[in-house]
Design an enzyme around this catalytic site. Structure first.
Site, PDB file in Angstrom:
ATOM      1  N   HIS A 188      40.604  44.296  37.373  1.00  0.00           N
ATOM      2  CA  HIS A 188      41.178  43.069  38.100  1.00  0.00           C
ATOM      3  C   HIS A 188      41.887  42.971  36.930  1.00  0.00           C
ATOM      4  CE1 HIS A 188      42.037  40.343  41.134  1.00  0.00           C
ATOM      5  NE2 HIS A 188      42.257  40.139  40.320  1.00  0.00           N
ATOM      6  N   GLU A 189      41.792  42.097  35.535  1.00  0.00           N
ATOM      7  CA  GLU A 189      43.205  41.509  35.043  1.00  0.00           C
ATOM      8  C   GLU A 189      43.725  42.084  34.350  1.00  0.00           C
ATOM      9  OE1 GLU A 189      43.304  38.136  35.121  1.00  0.00           O
ATOM     10  OE2 GLU A 189      41.451  37.556  36.739  1.00  0.00           O
ATOM     11  N   HIS A 236      46.952  42.395  36.659  1.00  0.00           N
ATOM     12  CA  HIS A 236      47.574  41.348  36.634  1.00  0.00           C
ATOM     13  C   HIS A 236      48.577  41.962  35.033  1.00  0.00           C
ATOM     14  CE1 HIS A 236      46.386  39.158  39.906  1.00  0.00           C
ATOM     15  NE2 HIS A 236      44.911  38.349  39.427  1.00  0.00           N
TER      16      HIS A 236
END
Length: 452
Positions: free
Chosen positions: A22-23, A26
């Site tokens: 997920h990170e 980003h």
């Protein structure tokens, strides 16, 4: 103790993998948009290991392995040199900020599809939606032993899990369902299961049983494992006998055999117990005797013991080629997302109980159970958890990615960013909502550990 350690370990592995992915979403889109990344951390707290790349980004593994984060250069958090302002997150266009924030949930969505693709290529072993025994409502509707469900209200079902989920959703909506089944004679039949007649306040975790549907995979065959010395069964039954009928009543499971023996004992007198032994069907006359169960309670017994643990054999394999698995994985992701959103809607509207909200304890237990079942089950668990992270992070709650996206959409409409005061107020509201949600999840987790 072993289960506890296993649960903690597999939860750390699961959350570590999914949150890192997920990170990374980003991080990757942020770099594409020209934002300087100060730190990419796997875990929280004091770094146990770290290094910097040529762009000045610190990559770290921290002491608390439950998640992670990406820290961008941002004037609202750190002092920014004038020559680096172009690389600050808050100086990017609103569309770039939207892309960076949305990249995390999208990464989890893509990971879900990738994991399901891998699962279908490897092959997922499962249990078919075959009825082992039908009672009550299901028997009245015409369902019988050996019937295999093909669809529920026009929605195709293959596995026991899919069928149970479809029945549970219909019960929560208080509606009857049309079942298409294939009977043991390979004849297609249609039945209506009146789930709207379930009593108010029913246990949503037991819908199939409350409807009278006992899946074949749930039923332990009444295979005699041992004979108690001096019991009524000694000299009649043998280890390895499969009980098929008691007093003319067909027997499909250990539970049914025990219940029928109890009925015979209360009635009194001998009964014919039919067994399969070495391919031959035998009828044996046995009279139940009164004894005590494992809790010291009086019960009727014949002295035949069954295996304490039972693991049914898988009877379904979901396996596709690499290309077909892409389509199947995308379709399955869409189905899972629709089911998750529908369940959230039911919880909000009161159709579903708040007990459906679960937290880290439940995640840890399911992770451990899935890992024990095999790599295919664990991959499916990871896919569902990744999709859940995607959906939860997109909720319009301040602090979550969805809350930031809401801020940016408001900025697009009004033509300027929200004031710091409005953002701060939103953060406090978001913290309160998350605290309440986490408190409910922990409460349900603890409640689930209490013996019923």
């Amino acid at each position: 103790m072993t289960d506890f350690i296993g649960s903690v370990w597999w939860m750390i592995v699961s959350l570590g993998l999914l949150v890192t992915f997920h990170e990374f979403g980003h991080y990757w889109v942020g770099r594409l948009c020209g934002v300087k990344v100060l730190r990419f951390s796997v875990g929280f707290g004091r770094p146990l290991w770290s290094r910097r790349d040529r762009h000045g980004t610190e990559f770290a593994i921290a002491a608390i392995p439950l998640g992670g984060y990406v820290k961008f250069l941002d004037e609202r958090e750190v002092e920014v040199h004038p020559h680096e302002r172009g690389q600050a997150f808050n100086h990017k266009t609103v569309w770039q900020r939207i892309a960076i924030v949305a990249a995390g949930p999208i990464a989890n969505l893509l990971l879900c599809i990738l994991l399901l693709w891998a699962m279908f290529v490897i092959g997922k072993q499962d249990y078919s939606a075959t009825v082992g025994r039908a009672t009550g409502m299901a028997a009245t509707a015409g369902l019988g032993s050996g019937d295999r469900l093909l669809s529920v209200d026009g929605r195709d079902v293959i596995t026991l899990g899919e069928a149970s989920m479809a029945l549970t959703a219909a019960a929560m909506d208080r509606r009857d369902v049309t079942l298409e089944v294939l009977d043991p004679a390979d004849q297609l039949r249609s039945h209506t299961l009146p789930l709207s007649q379930l009593p108010a306040g029913f246990d949503e975790r037991r819908v199939p049983i409350l409807a009278g549907v006992y899946w074949r995979a749930w039923l332990q065959p009444p295979l005699v494992d041992n004979i108690v010395k001096g019991s009524a069964a000694e000299g009649h039954l043998q280890t390895g006998d499969l009980i098929v009928a008691i007093d003319g009543q067909r027997i499909d499971s250990v539970e049914q055999a025990i219940s029928e023996v109890g009925s015979l004992g209360r009635r009194g007198g001998p009964a014919m117990i039919e067994v399969l032994r070495g391919g031959e069907r035998l009828a044996l006359e046995i009279t139940p005797r009164q004894g005590k169960d494992g809790k010291g309670q009086p019960t009727w017994q014949i002295g035949a013991g069954f295996a304490q643990s039972y693991s049914p054999a898988y009877d379904t394999l979901l396996k596709f080629g690499p290309l077909q698995s892409v389509t199947v994985a995308v379709r399955e992701t869409g189905r899972m997302a629709a089911d998750s959103l529908a369940m959230m809607g039911r919880i909000v509207t009161g159709k579903a109980s708040l007990q459906n909200v679960s937290g880290p304890v439940t995640i840890a237990r399911v992770a451990n159970i899935s890992a024990k079942r095999g790599v295919d089950w664990f991959i499916q668990f990871l896919a569902l958890l990744s999709l859940s992270l995607c959906i939860i992070n997109l909720l319009p709650i301040p602090i979550l990615d969805g809350g930031h996206l809401l801020y940016y959409l408001i900025e697009l409409v009004k033509g300027s960013p929200l004031s710091e005061r409005a953002v701060a107020a939103g953060q406090y509201i978001g913290l309160a909502l998350l605290a309440g949600l986490m408190g409910l999840a922990f409460y349900n987790d603890i409640l689930g550990l209490v013996p019923r």
